[in-house]
Design a protein around this motif. Structure first.
Motif, PDB file in Angstrom:
ATOM      1  N   SER A  42     -40.716  17.792  13.844  1.00 25.72           N
ATOM      2  CA  SER A  42     -40.686  18.929  12.924  1.00 25.72           C
ATOM      3  C   SER A  42     -41.083  18.506  11.516  1.00 25.72           C
ATOM      4  CB  SER A  42     -39.297  19.577  12.908  1.00 25.72           C
ATOM      5  OG  SER A  42     -39.105  20.397  14.035  1.00 25.72           O
ATOM      6  N   LEU A  43     -40.615  17.341  11.077  1.00 15.54           N
ATOM      7  CA  LEU A  43     -41.016  16.846   9.754  1.00 15.54           C
ATOM      8  C   LEU A  43     -42.528  16.697   9.667  1.00 15.54           C
ATOM      9  CD1 LEU A  43     -38.361  14.072   8.992  1.00 15.54           C
ATOM     10  CD2 LEU A  43     -38.341  16.469   8.309  1.00 15.54           C
ATOM     11  N   VAL A  44     -43.144  16.289  10.769  1.00 17.96           N
ATOM     12  CA  VAL A  44     -44.593  16.052  10.792  1.00 17.96           C
ATOM     13  C   VAL A  44     -45.367  17.360  10.887  1.00 17.96           C
ATOM     14  CG1 VAL A  44     -46.471  15.012  12.119  1.00 17.96           C
ATOM     15  CG2 VAL A  44     -44.342  13.739  11.757  1.00 17.96           C
ATOM     16  N   TYR A  45     -44.994  18.200  11.833  1.00 20.89           N
ATOM     17  CA  TYR A  45     -45.810  19.370  12.147  1.00 20.89           C
ATOM     18  C   TYR A  45     -45.441  20.624  11.366  1.00 20.89           C
ATOM     19  CZ  TYR A  45     -47.403  16.543  16.085  1.00 20.89           C
ATOM     20  OH  TYR A  45     -47.939  15.540  16.866  1.00 20.89           O
ATOM     21  N   GLN A  46     -44.215  20.715  10.855  1.00 17.50           N
ATOM     22  CA  GLN A  46     -43.827  21.920  10.125  1.00 17.50           C
ATOM     23  C   GLN A  46     -43.852  21.751   8.600  1.00 17.50           C
ATOM     24  OE1 GLN A  46     -41.508  21.867  13.384  1.00 17.50           O
ATOM     25  NE2 GLN A  46     -43.534  22.696  13.810  1.00 17.50           N
ATOM     26  N   SER A  47     -43.956  20.535   8.097  1.00 15.32           N
ATOM     27  CA  SER A  47     -44.000  20.353   6.649  1.00 15.32           C
ATOM     28  C   SER A  47     -45.393  20.637   6.115  1.00 15.32           C
ATOM     29  CB  SER A  47     -43.578  18.926   6.276  1.00 15.32           C
ATOM     30  OG  SER A  47     -44.496  17.979   6.781  1.00 15.32           O
ATOM     31  N   MET A  48     -45.435  21.208   4.915  1.00 17.13           N
ATOM     32  CA  MET A  48     -46.697  21.513   4.244  1.00 17.13           C
ATOM     33  C   MET A  48     -46.508  21.251   2.761  1.00 17.13           C
ATOM     34  SD  MET A  48     -47.744  25.046   6.186  1.00 17.13           S
ATOM     35  CE  MET A  48     -46.096  25.707   5.954  1.00 17.13           C
ATOM     36  N   GLU A  49     -47.558  21.454   1.983  1.00 20.51           N
ATOM     37  CA  GLU A  49     -47.492  21.166   0.555  1.00 20.51           C
ATOM     38  C   GLU A  49     -46.418  21.992  -0.130  1.00 20.51           C
ATOM     39  OE1 GLU A  49     -50.449  21.067  -3.377  1.00 20.51           O
ATOM     40  OE2 GLU A  49     -51.279  21.323  -1.360  1.00 20.51           O
ATOM     41  N   ASP A  50     -46.293  23.280   0.260  1.00 16.82           N
ATOM     42  CA  ASP A  50     -45.288  24.138  -0.364  1.00 16.82           C
ATOM     43  C   ASP A  50     -43.990  24.195   0.440  1.00 16.82           C
ATOM     44  OD1 ASP A  50     -46.298  25.509   1.797  1.00 16.82           O
ATOM     45  OD2 ASP A  50     -46.340  27.459   0.788  1.00 16.82           O
ATOM     46  N   PHE A  51     -43.881  23.377   1.472  1.00 19.89           N
ATOM     47  CA  PHE A  51     -42.669  23.314   2.304  1.00 19.89           C
ATOM     48  C   PHE A  51     -42.508  21.874   2.774  1.00 19.89           C
ATOM     49  CE2 PHE A  51     -40.130  24.497   6.163  1.00 19.89           C
ATOM     50  CZ  PHE A  51     -39.091  25.107   5.482  1.00 19.89           C
ATOM     51  N   PRO A  52     -42.040  20.981   1.883  1.00 24.24           N
ATOM     52  CA  PRO A  52     -42.035  19.542   2.152  1.00 24.24           C
ATOM     53  C   PRO A  52     -41.000  19.137   3.208  1.00 24.24           C
ATOM     54  CG  PRO A  52     -40.949  20.011   0.080  1.00 24.24           C
ATOM     55  CD  PRO A  52     -41.529  21.310   0.549  1.00 24.24           C
ATOM     56  N   MET A  53     -41.020  17.851   3.540  1.00 21.35           N
ATOM     57  CA  MET A  53     -40.127  17.338   4.581  1.00 21.35           C
ATOM     58  C   MET A  53     -38.669  17.575   4.244  1.00 21.35           C
ATOM     59  SD  MET A  53     -41.930  13.794   5.832  1.00 21.35           S
ATOM     60  CE  MET A  53     -43.568  13.843   6.616  1.00 21.35           C
ATOM     61  N   ASP A  54     -38.320  17.493   2.972  1.00 14.38           N
ATOM     62  CA  ASP A  54     -36.945  17.735   2.560  1.00 14.38           C
ATOM     63  C   ASP A  54     -36.494  19.137   2.961  1.00 14.38           C
ATOM     64  OD1 ASP A  54     -35.025  18.774   0.148  1.00 14.38           O
ATOM     65  OD2 ASP A  54     -34.657  16.672   0.626  1.00 14.38           O
ATOM     66  N   SER A  55     -37.399  20.119   2.801  1.00 18.47           N
ATOM     67  CA  SER A  55     -37.062  21.511   3.161  1.00 18.47           C
ATOM     68  C   SER A  55     -36.943  21.665   4.667  1.00 18.47           C
ATOM     69  CB  SER A  55     -38.130  22.459   2.611  1.00 18.47           C
ATOM     70  OG  SER A  55     -38.191  22.390   1.203  1.00 18.47           O
ATOM     71  N   VAL A  56     -37.833  21.020   5.416  1.00 20.13           N
ATOM     72  CA  VAL A  56     -37.760  21.084   6.882  1.00 20.13           C
ATOM     73  C   VAL A  56     -36.453  20.463   7.364  1.00 20.13           C
ATOM     74  CG1 VAL A  56     -38.836  20.344   9.041  1.00 20.13           C
ATOM     75  CG2 VAL A  56     -40.267  21.052   7.118  1.00 20.13           C
ATOM     76  N   MET A  57     -36.060  19.357   6.757  1.00 17.88           N
ATOM     77  CA  MET A  57     -34.843  18.679   7.199  1.00 17.88           C
ATOM     78  C   MET A  57     -33.610  19.519   6.937  1.00 17.88           C
ATOM     79  SD  MET A  57     -34.217  15.860   8.781  1.00 17.88           S
ATOM     80  CE  MET A  57     -32.829  16.470   9.756  1.00 17.88           C
ATOM     81  N   ARG A  58     -33.641  20.320   5.849  1.00 21.73           N
ATOM     82  CA  ARG A  58     -32.506  21.197   5.562  1.00 21.73           C
ATOM     83  C   ARG A  58     -32.260  22.179   6.712  1.00 21.73           C
ATOM     84  NH1 ARG A  58     -30.785  21.484   0.178  1.00 21.73           N
ATOM     85  NH2 ARG A  58     -32.024  20.229  -1.265  1.00 21.73           N
ATOM     86  N   LEU A  59     -33.341  22.626   7.340  1.00 24.59           N
ATOM     87  CA  LEU A  59     -33.183  23.550   8.462  1.00 24.59           C
ATOM     88  C   LEU A  59     -32.547  22.877   9.677  1.00 24.59           C
ATOM     89  CD1 LEU A  59     -36.630  25.415   8.438  1.00 24.59           C
ATOM     90  CD2 LEU A  59     -34.488  26.114   7.348  1.00 24.59           C
TER      91      LEU A  59
END
Length: 390
Positions: free
Chosen positions: A145-162
């Motif tokens: 998810s960190l790799v495939y769902q992170s983007m410039e306006d939605f960084p890995m930190d935001s993905v990890m929060r989910l």
């Protein structure tokens, strides 16, 4: 009202546990490695295998399960993500196979997080909470998810929060494989490419960044495996890392890897022999074949058939090797079978000497009642006429 986020609110306005930004890590209980490299003894282990598409992670997971099952029968659970039978599984699968083309990436990230939490609650957790030594191996987890769902306006930190409530793995294997080998293996699969099967170099770079993120923010145990070699070489590296940390999972009665893979190759040849006949049997008997995928060492087919004057029934086709039993089918594929109206299963060799038919009924799986479909077990006699003529 202030726009500043509250302690329990994440970037999407959803409630989640506080993230300790000052310490740079989640508020989680950590396992610390001792000076001799060993981890504290654990009866239950949650192992994750990650890698690029075509890296061989699914094959590595099956090999690890099959090998350890020889010493710990009935104690190794193999699962995968996205998990089709868990929350949002159908939506995710349709996005990945490009049946759904209009979607928001944050919606997909939320779907993966919900799928993972449900997967943990109903499959991973119960598997690890049984008495005695237990292991659950997952093909993909939140590193993907960190790799495939992170983007410039939605960084890995935001993905990890989910994904803060997701169970933390005890050990993550990352299979690092060259682009050339990945592409060769994807061609062998002979299936349409999924949504993220492109630009392997950029994806590898994101995996390495994701690994560094998990190590620095969450002190995750991640071991990089050179997956360019043979399946035996890959499994040897994984077992070495496992046994260095938890020697209680080593067993002197296990066979050598050359002998183990020699037996597996015999079974794979046997499985390939019957695959075309199995598919032709299903088509001849008016079953429509949908997506094909692998889980727990079985080849699975999504099936559908129309009742006369009634609705379509959704089922599962299951193709298993000669050494696997009916009990194995129930134990490893319980969650898939529980969502099907019917199943057609084929076992080659002496395990299928006579046809059987299991009516739809409830049964106990991991101490819980589940509803199984009507299962028709096919024999070699059923399929012989569909084999290619010499």
């Amino acid at each position: 009202m202030t726009s500043e986020k509250r302690g329990w609110e994440n970037d999407l306005g959803l409630l989640s546990p506080p993230w300790d930004q000052r310490a740079g890590k989640a508020v989680y209980l950590r396992h610390h490695q001792s000076e001799n490299g060993m981890m504290p003894a654990k009866e239950s282990l949650f192992i994750v295998i990650e890698g690029l598409d075509g890296s061989g992670k699914s094959s590595a997971g099956r090999a690890m399960m099959d090998y350890l099952e020889l010493a710990f029968p009935g104690r190794i659970k193999l699962t995968f993500e996205p998990n089709d039978s868990s929350c949002g599984g159908l939506y995710i699968r349709q996005v990945l196979t490009k049946r759904i083309t209009q979607f928001r990436h944050r919606t997909l990230a939320l779907a993966f997080a919900a799928n993972r939490l449900d997967h943990g609650d109903r499959i991973i957790g119960p598997a690890l909470e049984r008495p005695g030594q237990q292991m659950c191996i997952s093909d993909r987890y939140y590193l993907s998810s960190l790799v495939y769902q992170s983007m410039e306006d939605f960084p890995m930190d935001s993905v990890m929060r989910l994904n803060e409530l997701a169970r933390q793995p005890d050990l993550i294997f990352f299979l690092n494989v060259s682009n050339e080998v990945c592409l060769q293996r994807m061609q062998i699969r002979n299936q349409p490419p999924e949504l993220f099967e492109q630009n392997l170099s950029a994806t590898r770079d994101k995996f390495l960044k994701g690994i560094e993120f998990l190590r620095s923010h969450r002190q995750e145990q991640i071991v990089e495996i050179d997956g360019n070699g043979s399946p035996a070489n890959t499994l040897e590296q994984m077992l070495t890392a496992l046994w260095e940390r938890w020697p209680e999972w080593r067993n002197d009665d296990l066979p050598g890897l050359p002998a183990f893979f020699a037996q597996k190759s015999v079974e794979e040849v046997q499985l390939a022999k019957w695959q075309g006949a199995f598919e032709q049997y299903l088509k001849t008997h008016q079953y429509e074949l949908g997506d094909r995928y692998e889980q727990a060492g079985a080849m699975l087919y999504e099936l559908s058939t129309a009742l006369s004057g009634g609705p379509n029934l959704q089922g599962l086709g299951v193709l298993l090797g000669s050494s696997q039993k009916v009990e194995y089918l129930f134990a490893q594929l319980a969650d898939c079978l529980a969502t099907a109206d019917f199943a057609m299963a084929f076992f080659s060799g002496p395990t299928a000497t006579a046809p059987h038919f299991y009516q739809r009924e409830t049964t106990s799986v991991d101490g819980k009642r589940k509803l199984f479909p009507a299962i028709r077990l096919l024999t070699e006699k059923d399929l012989e006429k569909f084999l290619p003529r010499p």
